[in-house]
Design a protein around this motif. Structure first.
Motif, PDB file in Angstrom:
ATOM      1  N   THR A 254      -3.057  32.030  60.540  1.00  0.00           N
ATOM      2  CA  THR A 254      -2.219  31.041  61.215  1.00  0.00           C
ATOM      3  C   THR A 254      -1.901  29.846  60.320  1.00  0.00           C
ATOM      4  OG1 THR A 254      -4.210  30.035  62.189  1.00  0.00           O
ATOM      5  CG2 THR A 254      -3.012  31.638  63.532  1.00  0.00           C
ATOM      6  N   ILE A 255      -2.795  29.550  59.387  1.00  0.00           N
ATOM      7  CA  ILE A 255      -2.538  28.452  58.451  1.00  0.00           C
ATOM      8  C   ILE A 255      -1.306  28.760  57.605  1.00  0.00           C
ATOM      9  CG2 ILE A 255      -3.481  27.095  56.537  1.00  0.00           C
ATOM     10  CD1 ILE A 255      -6.292  27.940  57.600  1.00  0.00           C
ATOM     11  N   GLY A 256      -1.159  30.015  57.213  1.00  0.00           N
ATOM     12  CA  GLY A 256       0.008  30.399  56.432  1.00  0.00           C
ATOM     13  C   GLY A 256       1.300  30.215  57.195  1.00  0.00           C
ATOM     14  N   ALA A 257       1.300  30.623  58.471  1.00  0.00           N
ATOM     15  CA  ALA A 257       2.499  30.448  59.292  1.00  0.00           C
ATOM     16  C   ALA A 257       2.823  28.969  59.460  1.00  0.00           C
ATOM     17  CB  ALA A 257       2.297  31.116  60.645  1.00  0.00           C
ATOM     18  N   ALA A 258       1.803  28.168  59.727  1.00  0.00           N
ATOM     19  CA  ALA A 258       2.019  26.724  59.889  1.00  0.00           C
ATOM     20  C   ALA A 258       2.527  26.110  58.592  1.00  0.00           C
ATOM     21  CB  ALA A 258       0.724  26.052  60.330  1.00  0.00           C
ATOM     22  N   ARG A 259       1.952  26.519  57.473  1.00  0.00           N
ATOM     23  CA  ARG A 259       2.356  25.978  56.176  1.00  0.00           C
ATOM     24  C   ARG A 259       3.819  26.285  55.888  1.00  0.00           C
ATOM     25  NH1 ARG A 259      -0.448  28.927  51.525  1.00  0.00           N
ATOM     26  NH2 ARG A 259       1.435  30.210  51.661  1.00  0.00           N
ATOM     27  N   ALA A 260       4.256  27.502  56.223  1.00  0.00           N
ATOM     28  CA  ALA A 260       5.645  27.884  55.988  1.00  0.00           C
ATOM     29  C   ALA A 260       6.592  27.047  56.832  1.00  0.00           C
ATOM     30  CB  ALA A 260       5.828  29.369  56.284  1.00  0.00           C
ATOM     31  N   CYS A 261       6.216  26.775  58.069  1.00  0.00           N
ATOM     32  CA  CYS A 261       7.059  25.959  58.948  1.00  0.00           C
ATOM     33  C   CYS A 261       7.138  24.521  58.447  1.00  0.00           C
ATOM     34  CB  CYS A 261       6.518  25.993  60.374  1.00  0.00           C
ATOM     35  SG  CYS A 261       6.642  27.601  61.167  1.00  0.00           S
ATOM     36  N   TYR A 262       6.008  23.981  58.052  1.00  0.00           N
ATOM     37  CA  TYR A 262       5.966  22.619  57.513  1.00  0.00           C
ATOM     38  C   TYR A 262       6.803  22.513  56.240  1.00  0.00           C
ATOM     39  CZ  TYR A 262       3.951  19.049  54.401  1.00  0.00           C
ATOM     40  OH  TYR A 262       3.769  18.048  53.496  1.00  0.00           O
ATOM     41  N   ALA A 263       6.667  23.497  55.344  1.00  0.00           N
ATOM     42  CA  ALA A 263       7.423  23.475  54.098  1.00  0.00           C
ATOM     43  C   ALA A 263       8.924  23.523  54.370  1.00  0.00           C
ATOM     44  CB  ALA A 263       7.007  24.649  53.213  1.00  0.00           C
ATOM     45  N   ALA A 264       9.327  24.328  55.354  1.00  0.00           N
ATOM     46  CA  ALA A 264      10.743  24.406  55.702  1.00  0.00           C
ATOM     47  C   ALA A 264      11.250  23.071  56.240  1.00  0.00           C
ATOM     48  CB  ALA A 264      10.966  25.518  56.727  1.00  0.00           C
ATOM     49  N   ALA A 265      10.448  22.414  57.081  1.00  0.00           N
ATOM     50  CA  ALA A 265      10.847  21.122  57.644  1.00  0.00           C
ATOM     51  C   ALA A 265      10.905  20.054  56.566  1.00  0.00           C
ATOM     52  CB  ALA A 265       9.881  20.713  58.750  1.00  0.00           C
ATOM     53  N   LEU A 266       9.941  20.075  55.643  1.00  0.00           N
ATOM     54  CA  LEU A 266       9.911  19.083  54.566  1.00  0.00           C
ATOM     55  C   LEU A 266      11.141  19.219  53.674  1.00  0.00           C
ATOM     56  CD1 LEU A 266       8.314  16.835  53.127  1.00  0.00           C
ATOM     57  CD2 LEU A 266       7.141  18.646  51.826  1.00  0.00           C
ATOM     58  N   GLU A 267      11.470  20.444  53.324  1.00  0.00           N
ATOM     59  CA  GLU A 267      12.638  20.666  52.470  1.00  0.00           C
ATOM     60  C   GLU A 267      13.932  20.310  53.198  1.00  0.00           C
ATOM     61  OE1 GLU A 267      14.668  24.222  49.776  1.00  0.00           O
ATOM     62  OE2 GLU A 267      13.282  24.739  51.382  1.00  0.00           O
ATOM     63  N   TYR A 268      14.048  20.743  54.433  1.00  0.00           N
ATOM     64  CA  TYR A 268      15.275  20.525  55.192  1.00  0.00           C
ATOM     65  C   TYR A 268      15.542  19.039  55.396  1.00  0.00           C
ATOM     66  CZ  TYR A 268      18.739  21.057  58.937  1.00  0.00           C
ATOM     67  OH  TYR A 268      19.883  21.004  59.700  1.00  0.00           O
TER      68      TYR A 268
END
Length: 388
Positions: A254-268
């Motif tokens: 679940t940490i991986g899924a959360a990390r991917a979502c956070y990274a997408a939000a940070l970049e966007y």
């Protein structure tokens, strides 16, 4: 001073050993270059090609925490890191590894005899043979002890009747670990999926874990020899021990899924401009990003601590329940918050957030619902059984 990594704020991965760090980098590179470009298509089609299992096997990831029989004998931390890196692409990939290694292979490795281990584990470790784990039934999810699937003796054979549901890989598996009630209690049986009377139907109209194969299994007078029973698995506790191994992988994944979502939000938000400035420059955006960092960091520290307890041989099932409950909750809240930051664009497969958010709805439920884990924790701290 060392700069802060926004994707590992407290440098939790510094706790990894060199071999674990190397494995992380290998799996992350493979997942990013080979799996990520294809996962949206798999998700839309509702499929996960079988060749992925062969690739994972070639990397030594199937049953990697087991020893012997072609398995790597890796640490719990290494297994957790692999689950994290795969789920950063999609929960369905982690689910494949969990079901193959933590459920089906662990059941055979821990509860089978030497002949059964030799027959199945080497081929399962390479991905040449796939397994599934038949525990959940249409009328018994959180209460597996009330299962209706039965196994009765008939001469030197066993005859199985019943049904299972939400079984990952049931239509493509080569062997099914089927749990059934007998006169002597619940036992496990190895059922080759080509056996007469075994049938599996894919569950198609699902809105979560689409890049994963979920099935209904029907057992109609399935006849297996006495050698099919897992001889060292007396009772439901054997099945639950396998579930705990899978839960350990989930709380890392679940940490991986959360990390991917956070990274997408940070970049966007860094690139998107509104009112003449980037979205990331607004206080409310930074508040949400800070919230995500806190949740991911807490989840990472929880996972690392549980891995340390596992290495020491003192990890208890109740502690795994805490990790699965807390980390799955954190991950889905991170995903939901990230989706709001992407606005309507967050609803499309052009970004990974909605796909992860949908998957995490299933992850909240699989291997124990929130309510079950709350009751497990409650029992451990009060000494009072509240399940019945």
């Amino acid at each position: 001073m060392t700069a802060i990594d926004p994707h590992d704020y407290l440098a939790v991965d510094d706790e990894l050993e060199d071999s674990e760090r190397d494995l992380r980098d290998t799996v992350r590179a493979y997942a990013t270059t080979e799996l990520l470009p294809q996962v949206n298509e798999w998700y839309e089609r509702g499929e996960l090609p079988r060749h992925v299992a062969k690739e994972l096997g070639a990397l030594g990831l199937l049953g990697m925490q087991l020893t012997g029989y072609g398995c790597a004998g890796a640490s719990g931390t290494a297994y957790g890191v692999v689950c994290r890196e795969l789920e950063a692409v999609d929960s369905g990939l982690r689910s494949l590894v969990s079901v193959q290694g933590s459920l089906a292979m662990t059941a055979i490795h821990r509860w089978g005899d030497e002949e059964q281990r030799q027959e199945w584990l080497p081929r399962m470790a390479t991905g040449d043979a796939l397994g599934c784990f038949g525990l959940t039934e249409p009328s018994s999810g959180s209460d597996p002890g009330s299962m209706r699937t039965t196994a009765r003796r008939d001469g030197d054979d066993w005859v199985l009747n019943g049904s299972k549901t939400w079984i990952t890989n049931g239509t493509i598996a080569d062997v099914a670990v089927i749990w059934a009630g007998t006169e002597d209690g619940i036992r496990a049986f190895l059922v080759p999926t080509g056996t007469a009377g075994y049938s599996a139907t894919e569950i198609r109209q699902k809105l979560s874990l689409r890049a994963s194969i979920s099935t209904d299994i029907l057992l109609e007078d399935v006849r297996v020899p006495s050698s099919a029973i897992l001889p060292h698995a007396p009772g439901l506790g054997a099945a639950l021990s396998c579930l705990n191994e899978a839960r350990f992988g989930i709380l890392w994944g679940t940490i991986g899924a959360a990390r991917a979502c956070y990274a997408a939000a940070l970049e966007y938000t860094g690139n998107r401009e509104q009112f003449g400035r980037s979205l990331a420059s607004f206080q409310l955006s930074q508040r949400k990003l800070a919230y995500m960092v806190v949740e991911i960091t807490h989840a990472s520290m929880t996972a690392m601590r549980l891995a340390q307890l596992k290495k020491a041989g003192t990890l208890r099932p109740e502690q795994i329940s805490l990790g699965k409950l807390a980390n799955a909750r954190s991950a889905i809240e991170v995903a939901r918050s990230a989706r709001t930051m992407l606005g309507a664009n967050g609803l499309t497969l052009a970004h990974p957030v909605m796909r992860h958010m949908s998957n995490l709805e299933a992850v909240l439920t699989v291997e124990g619902t929130e309510e079950i884990h709350e009751l497990v924790i409650g029992r451990s701290i009060t000494g009072v059984q509240a399940f019945r």
